[in-house]
Design a protein around this motif. Structure first.
Motif, PDB file in Angstrom:
ATOM      1  N   HIS A 253       7.024  76.639  87.503  1.00  0.00           N
ATOM      2  CA  HIS A 253       8.406  76.368  87.100  1.00  0.00           C
ATOM      3  C   HIS A 253       9.382  76.828  88.182  1.00  0.00           C
ATOM      4  O   HIS A 253       9.024  77.628  89.042  1.00  0.00           O
ATOM      5  CB  HIS A 253       8.753  77.116  85.803  1.00  0.00           C
ATOM      6  N   VAL A 254      10.599  76.340  88.087  1.00  0.00           N
ATOM      7  CA  VAL A 254      11.713  76.867  88.869  1.00  0.00           C
ATOM      8  C   VAL A 254      12.733  77.384  87.862  1.00  0.00           C
ATOM      9  O   VAL A 254      13.050  76.715  86.874  1.00  0.00           O
ATOM     10  CB  VAL A 254      12.343  75.784  89.783  1.00  0.00           C
ATOM     11  N   ILE A 255      13.213  78.583  88.100  1.00  0.00           N
ATOM     12  CA  ILE A 255      14.211  79.215  87.241  1.00  0.00           C
ATOM     13  C   ILE A 255      15.583  78.917  87.838  1.00  0.00           C
ATOM     14  O   ILE A 255      15.805  79.155  89.022  1.00  0.00           O
ATOM     15  CB  ILE A 255      13.971  80.734  87.176  1.00  0.00           C
ATOM     16  N   LEU A 256      16.472  78.363  87.024  1.00  0.00           N
ATOM     17  CA  LEU A 256      17.829  78.055  87.473  1.00  0.00           C
ATOM     18  C   LEU A 256      18.787  79.080  86.892  1.00  0.00           C
ATOM     19  O   LEU A 256      19.044  79.081  85.688  1.00  0.00           O
ATOM     20  CB  LEU A 256      18.231  76.643  87.058  1.00  0.00           C
ATOM     21  N   LEU A 257      19.274  79.956  87.755  1.00  0.00           N
ATOM     22  CA  LEU A 257      20.240  80.979  87.374  1.00  0.00           C
ATOM     23  C   LEU A 257      21.630  80.376  87.492  1.00  0.00           C
ATOM     24  O   LEU A 257      21.982  79.832  88.548  1.00  0.00           O
ATOM     25  CB  LEU A 257      20.104  82.197  88.290  1.00  0.00           C
ATOM     26  N   GLY A 258      22.394  80.437  86.414  1.00  0.00           N
ATOM     27  CA  GLY A 258      23.717  79.825  86.410  1.00  0.00           C
ATOM     28  C   GLY A 258      24.825  80.793  86.068  1.00  0.00           C
ATOM     29  O   GLY A 258      24.661  81.650  85.203  1.00  0.00           O
ATOM     30  N   ARG A 259      25.962  80.626  86.755  1.00  0.00           N
ATOM     31  CA  ARG A 259      27.165  81.394  86.441  1.00  0.00           C
ATOM     32  C   ARG A 259      27.984  80.579  85.451  1.00  0.00           C
ATOM     33  O   ARG A 259      28.352  79.435  85.716  1.00  0.00           O
ATOM     34  CB  ARG A 259      27.991  81.655  87.687  1.00  0.00           C
ATOM     35  N   VAL A 260      28.271  81.161  84.301  1.00  0.00           N
ATOM     36  CA  VAL A 260      29.030  80.465  83.260  1.00  0.00           C
ATOM     37  C   VAL A 260      30.494  80.389  83.684  1.00  0.00           C
ATOM     38  O   VAL A 260      31.135  81.397  83.945  1.00  0.00           O
ATOM     39  CB  VAL A 260      28.887  81.173  81.897  1.00  0.00           C
ATOM     40  N   LEU A 261      30.995  79.136  83.738  1.00  0.00           N
ATOM     41  CA  LEU A 261      32.388  78.893  84.103  1.00  0.00           C
ATOM     42  C   LEU A 261      33.263  78.683  82.879  1.00  0.00           C
ATOM     43  O   LEU A 261      34.421  79.089  82.842  1.00  0.00           O
ATOM     44  CB  LEU A 261      32.486  77.653  84.998  1.00  0.00           C
ATOM     45  N   GLU A 262      32.702  77.988  81.897  1.00  0.00           N
ATOM     46  CA  GLU A 262      33.431  77.636  80.667  1.00  0.00           C
ATOM     47  C   GLU A 262      32.477  77.735  79.494  1.00  0.00           C
ATOM     48  O   GLU A 262      31.261  77.554  79.648  1.00  0.00           O
ATOM     49  CB  GLU A 262      33.980  76.204  80.740  1.00  0.00           C
ATOM     50  N   MET A 263      33.044  77.946  78.313  1.00  0.00           N
ATOM     51  CA  MET A 263      32.251  78.041  77.093  1.00  0.00           C
ATOM     52  C   MET A 263      33.041  77.396  75.962  1.00  0.00           C
ATOM     53  O   MET A 263      34.250  77.598  75.860  1.00  0.00           O
ATOM     54  CB  MET A 263      31.994  79.515  76.796  1.00  0.00           C
ATOM     55  N   THR A 264      32.360  76.636  75.141  1.00  0.00           N
ATOM     56  CA  THR A 264      32.977  76.027  73.968  1.00  0.00           C
ATOM     57  C   THR A 264      32.096  76.336  72.766  1.00  0.00           C
ATOM     58  O   THR A 264      30.878  76.134  72.824  1.00  0.00           O
ATOM     59  CB  THR A 264      33.087  74.497  74.122  1.00  0.00           C
ATOM     60  N   THR A 265      32.700  76.833  71.698  1.00  0.00           N
ATOM     61  CA  THR A 265      31.941  77.093  70.470  1.00  0.00           C
ATOM     62  C   THR A 265      32.508  76.245  69.346  1.00  0.00           C
ATOM     63  O   THR A 265      33.706  76.017  69.264  1.00  0.00           O
ATOM     64  CB  THR A 265      31.986  78.582  70.073  1.00  0.00           C
ATOM     65  N   HIS A 266      31.618  75.757  68.497  1.00  0.00           N
ATOM     66  CA  HIS A 266      32.012  74.965  67.337  1.00  0.00           C
ATOM     67  C   HIS A 266      32.462  75.940  66.255  1.00  0.00           C
ATOM     68  O   HIS A 266      31.769  76.915  65.976  1.00  0.00           O
ATOM     69  CB  HIS A 266      30.816  74.140  66.854  1.00  0.00           C
ATOM     70  N   PRO A 267      33.605  75.693  65.651  1.00  0.00           N
ATOM     71  CA  PRO A 267      34.146  76.658  64.690  1.00  0.00           C
ATOM     72  C   PRO A 267      33.363  76.781  63.385  1.00  0.00           C
ATOM     73  O   PRO A 267      33.405  77.819  62.750  1.00  0.00           O
ATOM     74  CB  PRO A 267      35.559  76.141  64.423  1.00  0.00           C
ATOM     75  N   ALA A 268      32.634  75.753  62.989  1.00  0.00           N
ATOM     76  CA  ALA A 268      31.927  75.797  61.705  1.00  0.00           C
ATOM     77  C   ALA A 268      30.716  76.731  61.794  1.00  0.00           C
ATOM     78  O   ALA A 268      30.046  76.798  62.822  1.00  0.00           O
ATOM     79  CB  ALA A 268      31.470  74.398  61.300  1.00  0.00           C
ATOM     80  N   GLU A 269      30.434  77.433  60.728  1.00  0.00           N
ATOM     81  CA  GLU A 269      29.272  78.313  60.655  1.00  0.00           C
ATOM     82  C   GLU A 269      28.034  77.457  60.369  1.00  0.00           C
ATOM     83  O   GLU A 269      27.954  76.800  59.334  1.00  0.00           O
ATOM     84  CB  GLU A 269      29.469  79.354  59.538  1.00  0.00           C
ATOM     85  N   ARG A 270      27.113  77.444  61.319  1.00  0.00           N
ATOM     86  CA  ARG A 270      25.882  76.664  61.164  1.00  0.00           C
ATOM     87  C   ARG A 270      24.701  77.519  61.604  1.00  0.00           C
ATOM     88  O   ARG A 270      24.859  78.455  62.377  1.00  0.00           O
ATOM     89  CB  ARG A 270      25.932  75.394  62.019  1.00  0.00           C
ATOM     90  N   ASN A 271      23.540  77.174  61.109  1.00  0.00           N
ATOM     91  CA  ASN A 271      22.322  77.864  61.525  1.00  0.00           C
ATOM     92  C   ASN A 271      21.759  77.210  62.770  1.00  0.00           C
ATOM     93  O   ASN A 271      21.870  75.991  62.946  1.00  0.00           O
ATOM     94  CB  ASN A 271      21.280  77.830  60.413  1.00  0.00           C
ATOM     95  N   PRO A 272      21.108  77.992  63.629  1.00  0.00           N
ATOM     96  CA  PRO A 272      20.535  77.430  64.852  1.00  0.00           C
ATOM     97  C   PRO A 272      19.248  76.665  64.583  1.00  0.00           C
ATOM     98  O   PRO A 272      18.560  76.904  63.588  1.00  0.00           O
ATOM     99  CB  PRO A 272      20.238  78.681  65.686  1.00  0.00           C
TER     100      PRO A 272
END
Length: 159
Positions: free
Chosen positions: A128-147
């Protein structure tokens, strides 16, 4: 010590994971998505995450070209979406199901959370190749849901 690969894979499957679709839009290519459960958090400061891709994956050449990726965390009602992007030859994002994030990377609509990341580094990890990423932006859905959860080769529900 010699490990039986099937036995090792089964043992790794005993670790419950969430399910994500990793998205990218490499230059000159259609936006793509790939289902993974190899996502993990690395650091809060700076904000870093990682995931890994098998070197013989049909998506590998596209992610080699990518400079960014999106991590799209799925909810339990998105099993069909997970299955769609897990199929061989079906990685082009479907029009209307994604948007261009503010960083420019394609992210899926209506997921629990999406992270837009610049690729900081690619790390050799055996097959495998591991891709390390720097988070620039994040969006979360407001509704409470299970993963959407994956354990021992099957989707599971939290109880």
């Amino acid at each position: 010590m010699s490990l039986d690969q099937r036995e090792f894979r089964n043992a790794l499957g005993r670790f419950a994971t969430g399910v994500c679709v990793i998205t990218a839009n490499p230059e000159g290519e259609a936006p793509i998505g790939m289902t993974v459960n190899s996502f993990g958090a690395v650091s809060l400061d700076p904000p870093l995450v990682l995931w890994s891709i098998q070197k013989d994956s049909e998506c590998f050449p596209l992610f080699e070209k990518a400079t960014q990726y999106g991590v799209n965390i799925l909810s339990e009602d998105q099993q069909a979406l997970s299955n769609q992007y897990a199929k061989k030859g079906q990685h082009d994002l479907v029009e209307g199901t994604f948007r261009q994030g503010s960083s420019g990377v394609a992210v899926l609509k209506d997921v629990m959370t999406s992270f837009e990341c610049d690729i900081e580094s690619r790390i050799d990890g055996g097959d495998h190749v591991i891709l390390l990423g720097r988070v620039l932006e994040m969006t979360t859905h407001p509704a409470e849901r299970n993963p959407l959860v994956f354990y021992a080769g099957k989707y599971r529900e939290l109880k």
